[in-house]
Design a protein around this motif. Sequence first.
Motif, mmCIF file in Angstrom:
data_model
loop_
_atom_site.group_PDB
_atom_site.id
_atom_site.type_symbol
_atom_site.label_atom_id
_atom_site.label_comp_id
_atom_site.label_asym_id
_atom_site.label_seq_id
_atom_site.Cartn_x
_atom_site.Cartn_y
_atom_site.Cartn_z
ATOM 1 N N ASP A 138 -4.171 -9.024 1.189
ATOM 2 C CA ASP A 138 -2.987 -9.366 0.416
ATOM 3 C C ASP A 138 -2.743 -8.300 -0.652
ATOM 4 O OD1 ASP A 138 -2.033 -10.973 -2.311
ATOM 5 O OD2 ASP A 138 -1.016 -11.607 -0.475
ATOM 6 N N PRO A 139 -1.495 -7.799 -0.769
ATOM 7 C CA PRO A 139 -1.207 -6.730 -1.733
ATOM 8 C C PRO A 139 -1.586 -7.085 -3.172
ATOM 9 C CG PRO A 139 0.637 -6.999 -0.214
ATOM 10 C CD PRO A 139 -0.312 -8.124 0.052
ATOM 11 N N ALA A 140 -1.368 -8.350 -3.565
ATOM 12 C CA ALA A 140 -1.699 -8.748 -4.941
ATOM 13 C C ALA A 140 -3.195 -8.625 -5.187
ATOM 14 C CB ALA A 140 -1.231 -10.186 -5.192
ATOM 15 N N TYR A 160 -1.690 5.103 3.548
ATOM 16 C CA TYR A 160 -2.099 4.522 4.827
ATOM 17 C C TYR A 160 -1.649 3.072 4.987
ATOM 18 C CZ TYR A 160 -4.952 8.505 6.184
ATOM 19 O OH TYR A 160 -5.363 9.751 6.561
ATOM 20 N N LEU A 161 -1.083 2.497 3.932
ATOM 21 C CA LEU A 161 -0.593 1.125 4.013
ATOM 22 C C LEU A 161 0.810 1.076 4.602
ATOM 23 C CD1 LEU A 161 -1.572 -0.591 0.629
ATOM 24 C CD2 LEU A 161 -2.358 -1.211 2.906
ATOM 25 N N GLU A 162 1.221 -0.106 5.126
ATOM 26 C CA GLU A 162 2.608 -0.281 5.508
ATOM 27 C C GLU A 162 3.458 -0.148 4.248
ATOM 28 O OE1 GLU A 162 0.230 -2.527 5.969
ATOM 29 O OE2 GLU A 162 0.297 -3.405 7.993
ATOM 30 N N LYS A 165 3.967 -3.186 1.879
ATOM 31 C CA LYS A 165 2.820 -3.549 1.046
ATOM 32 C C LYS A 165 2.586 -2.498 -0.036
ATOM 33 C CE LYS A 165 0.279 -6.394 4.378
ATOM 34 N NZ LYS A 165 -1.005 -6.605 5.075
ATOM 35 N N ALA A 166 2.737 -1.239 0.341
ATOM 36 C CA ALA A 166 2.530 -0.160 -0.633
ATOM 37 C C ALA A 166 3.533 -0.275 -1.778
ATOM 38 C CB ALA A 166 2.657 1.201 0.050
ATOM 39 N N SER A 167 4.774 -0.687 -1.467
ATOM 40 C CA SER A 167 5.792 -0.797 -2.511
ATOM 41 C C SER A 167 5.448 -1.886 -3.521
ATOM 42 C CB SER A 167 7.159 -1.079 -1.882
ATOM 43 O OG SER A 167 7.185 -2.353 -1.252
ATOM 44 N N VAL A 225 9.334 8.227 0.088
ATOM 45 C CA VAL A 225 10.719 7.759 0.173
ATOM 46 C C VAL A 225 10.772 6.371 0.789
ATOM 47 C CG1 VAL A 225 12.910 8.100 1.393
ATOM 48 C CG2 VAL A 225 11.854 10.000 0.166
ATOM 49 N N GLU A 226 10.014 6.172 1.864
ATOM 50 C CA GLU A 226 9.999 4.877 2.529
ATOM 51 C C GLU A 226 9.475 3.791 1.590
ATOM 52 O OE1 GLU A 226 8.962 3.209 7.002
ATOM 53 O OE2 GLU A 226 8.012 5.050 6.278
ATOM 54 N N ILE A 227 8.477 4.146 0.779
ATOM 55 C CA ILE A 227 7.930 3.185 -0.180
ATOM 56 C C ILE A 227 8.930 2.906 -1.294
ATOM 57 C CG2 ILE A 227 6.122 2.816 -1.916
ATOM 58 C CD1 ILE A 227 4.241 4.472 -0.119
ATOM 59 N N LEU A 228 9.522 3.972 -1.843
ATOM 60 C CA LEU A 228 10.455 3.798 -2.958
ATOM 61 C C LEU A 228 11.701 3.029 -2.545
ATOM 62 C CD1 LEU A 228 10.279 7.273 -4.757
ATOM 63 C CD2 LEU A 228 9.324 5.095 -5.532
ATOM 64 N N ASN A 229 12.087 3.139 -1.295
ATOM 65 C CA ASN A 229 13.247 2.381 -0.821
ATOM 66 C C ASN A 229 13.001 0.884 -0.855
ATOM 67 O OD1 ASN A 229 15.425 4.100 -0.240
ATOM 68 N ND2 ASN A 229 14.465 4.813 1.634
#
Length: 358
Positions: A138-140, A160-162, A165-167, A225-229
Amino acid sequence: MAKAAAAAAAGGPGAPAPAAGKKKGAKEFNGRQKAAIFLVSIGSEISAEIFKYLREDEIETLTFEIARMETIEPEQKDAILQEFQELMMANQFITTGGIDYARELLEKSLGSQKAIDIINRLTSSLQVRPFDFIRRTDPAHLLNFIQQEHPQTIALILAYLEPNKASVILQNLPNEVQSDVSRRIATMDRTSPEVLREVERVLEKKLSTLSSEDYTTAGGVDSIVEILNLVDRASEKQIIEALEDEDPELAEDIKKRMFVFEDIVMLDDRAIQKVLREVDSQELAKALRSVDTEVQDKIFRNMSKRAAGMLKEDMEYMGPLRLKDVEESQQKIVSIIRHLEDTGEIVVARSGEDELVV
């Protein structure tokens, strides 16, 4: 699913060439040729969906193979489709229960030798990535676990995370750490097995660990970029502003990729009409030359019939354009969209974000 389908069909480039004058059997086609035959067999509509998940060089290669394809016998096509089905089935089994589980099920349905052949073909492309065990956390919980780590360690794990979850983790890190981690992800290239194993070793007391024997690629501008979106707008803005102070060139590269021209379909009609009032008609005509009909229709629907007709005429009689010129026009319009968003005049919906406009 679409990308997995293309990967499973493609296989590898190497394959024995058929003897002169001899009809090819399915096994004598190389991976690219099999992928091309597969795409032709399933039709243009589904193939177009698969192309959306491929890199530009992969699309060019497959397009070339399709263009030079000769007549394919029905039995050859059937054999390739059967091979694709078996590879996808094995892929699903591996994803569900691992390689041993997949081998056991394949042996029961296809026989031992066939099962071994399929598993061997998939092994190189389906090796477990580093930190696979963390992806199931779990990200939290993971945030509490890694937020005291060095920013480079956090960046490596997030890469390496999706992205979804990384966001979550990135937007909940302290402000001063967010931009540092973002910069490290964007400038990350290849990480050695020794470094990966060392980071995993530190984490092994609390979580299961896996290691990779190969150099693996993660991070890069596309990754951040994918994370920041996916992070909230406030976090995105704070990170971008900090990066502009630390590395203006990198920040500009990231901003250019945050919202691409084709994303204009995500805007509501009111927002598009505001954007169109700020855009030069000649720039718009050039920008629309290389996009699909969905984007064009979205624009035309938000113009008067007369204005839409004039725009279509401009596009028709404009003549050949360099791709560079088209992309420059698209980027100018993207800059206008981002400016209108920053000033609060329009809202750009982000994935996983429910915005209420009052």
